[in-house]
Design a protein around this motif. Structure first.
Motif, PDB file in Angstrom:
ATOM      1  N   GLY A   3     -54.396  88.882  36.905  1.00 30.20           N
ATOM      2  CA  GLY A   3     -53.987  87.614  36.321  1.00 30.20           C
ATOM      3  C   GLY A   3     -54.647  86.413  36.961  1.00 30.20           C
ATOM      4  N   LEU A   4     -55.108  86.592  38.176  1.00 27.77           N
ATOM      5  CA  LEU A   4     -55.767  85.477  38.860  1.00 27.77           C
ATOM      6  C   LEU A   4     -57.075  85.099  38.184  1.00 27.77           C
ATOM      7  CD1 LEU A   4     -55.048  86.415  42.569  1.00 27.77           C
ATOM      8  CD2 LEU A   4     -53.844  84.784  41.110  1.00 27.77           C
ATOM      9  N   GLU A  43     -49.593  78.694  33.779  1.00 31.48           N
ATOM     10  CA  GLU A  43     -48.390  79.149  34.489  1.00 31.48           C
ATOM     11  C   GLU A  43     -47.939  80.523  34.003  1.00 31.48           C
ATOM     12  OE1 GLU A  43     -45.469  76.043  34.120  1.00 31.48           O
ATOM     13  OE2 GLU A  43     -46.776  74.594  35.105  1.00 31.48           O
ATOM     14  N   ALA A  44     -47.947  80.720  32.690  1.00 32.07           N
ATOM     15  CA  ALA A  44     -47.543  82.020  32.152  1.00 32.07           C
ATOM     16  C   ALA A  44     -48.514  83.108  32.585  1.00 32.07           C
ATOM     17  CB  ALA A  44     -47.455  81.958  30.622  1.00 32.07           C
ATOM     18  N   ALA A  45     -49.806  82.811  32.556  1.00 36.69           N
ATOM     19  CA  ALA A  45     -50.812  83.788  32.973  1.00 36.69           C
ATOM     20  C   ALA A  45     -50.666  84.111  34.453  1.00 36.69           C
ATOM     21  CB  ALA A  45     -52.211  83.265  32.669  1.00 36.69           C
ATOM     22  N   ALA A  46     -50.421  83.093  35.266  1.00 39.86           N
ATOM     23  CA  ALA A  46     -50.262  83.304  36.706  1.00 39.86           C
ATOM     24  C   ALA A  46     -49.060  84.199  37.002  1.00 39.86           C
ATOM     25  CB  ALA A  46     -50.124  81.968  37.426  1.00 39.86           C
ATOM     26  N   ASP A  49     -47.332  86.975  32.614  1.00 39.65           N
ATOM     27  CA  ASP A  49     -46.719  87.034  31.287  1.00 39.65           C
ATOM     28  C   ASP A  49     -47.770  86.658  30.245  1.00 39.65           C
ATOM     29  OD1 ASP A  49     -45.121  87.048  29.052  1.00 39.65           O
ATOM     30  OD2 ASP A  49     -43.552  85.766  29.923  1.00 39.65           O
ATOM     31  N   TYR A  50     -48.653  87.618  29.964  1.00 35.49           N
ATOM     32  CA  TYR A  50     -49.797  87.351  29.094  1.00 35.49           C
ATOM     33  C   TYR A  50     -49.383  87.127  27.650  1.00 35.49           C
ATOM     34  CZ  TYR A  50     -52.016  89.072  33.272  1.00 35.49           C
ATOM     35  OH  TYR A  50     -52.386  89.257  34.580  1.00 35.49           O
ATOM     36  N   ASN A  91     -59.716  86.640  27.384  1.00 39.35           N
ATOM     37  CA  ASN A  91     -59.303  87.078  28.722  1.00 39.35           C
ATOM     38  C   ASN A  91     -57.861  87.568  28.725  1.00 39.35           C
ATOM     39  OD1 ASN A  91     -61.731  86.595  30.115  1.00 39.35           O
ATOM     40  ND2 ASN A  91     -61.217  84.447  30.412  1.00 39.35           N
ATOM     41  N   LEU A  92     -56.987  86.838  28.058  1.00 38.87           N
ATOM     42  CA  LEU A  92     -55.580  87.236  28.001  1.00 38.87           C
ATOM     43  C   LEU A  92     -55.412  88.550  27.247  1.00 38.87           C
ATOM     44  CD1 LEU A  92     -53.974  83.760  27.278  1.00 38.87           C
ATOM     45  CD2 LEU A  92     -53.680  85.109  29.364  1.00 38.87           C
ATOM     46  N   GLN A  93     -56.119  88.704  26.145  1.00 41.53           N
ATOM     47  CA  GLN A  93     -56.029  89.948  25.377  1.00 41.53           C
ATOM     48  C   GLN A  93     -56.545  91.126  26.192  1.00 41.53           C
ATOM     49  OE1 GLN A  93     -58.190  88.573  21.925  1.00 41.53           O
ATOM     50  NE2 GLN A  93     -56.295  88.097  20.829  1.00 41.53           N
TER      51      GLN A  93
END
Length: 100
Positions: A3-4, A43-46, A49-50, A91-93
């Motif tokens: 996630g970073l 914040e969600a990605a960190a 919570d993708y 990236n999130l996917q």
């Protein structure tokens, strides 16, 4: 740890596309609002919570489209922001796929 990698992508979105409330091509109010939404994505990605980050990104895209329709964002700036959004979305996917 994965996630970073999303955080730099979200930071890139904020820095490259939304930098400076007085930057040409974007209304200062719209810039502040979009920057707030970028922070929510980061914040969600960190937090890993993708899915929430993707939802937040969808909201960011919708707000960008609305801002462009109302003349708050130039076409050129909208294209830059949209490209950055798509980079973050990919990236999130990828992170979601790796979790499965």
């Amino acid at each position: 740890m994965r996630g970073l990698r999303i955080i730099p992508a979200a930071a890139l979105l904020a820095a490259c596309a939304l930098s400076g409330c007085e930057a040409p091509g974007i209304d200062s109010g719209a810039a502040r609002e979009l920057q707030g939404q970028v922070a929510e994505v980061a914040e969600a990605a960190a937090a890993g919570d993708y899915e929430a980050a993707l939802e937040d990104l969808t909201g960011l895209s919708a707000r960008l489209e609305t801002a462009a329709r109302h003349g708050e964002v130039s076409e050129r700036r909208q294209e830059r922001i949209s490209a950055a959004i798509e980079t973050v979305r990919l990236n999130l996917q990828t992170e979601l796929a790796l979790q499965k």
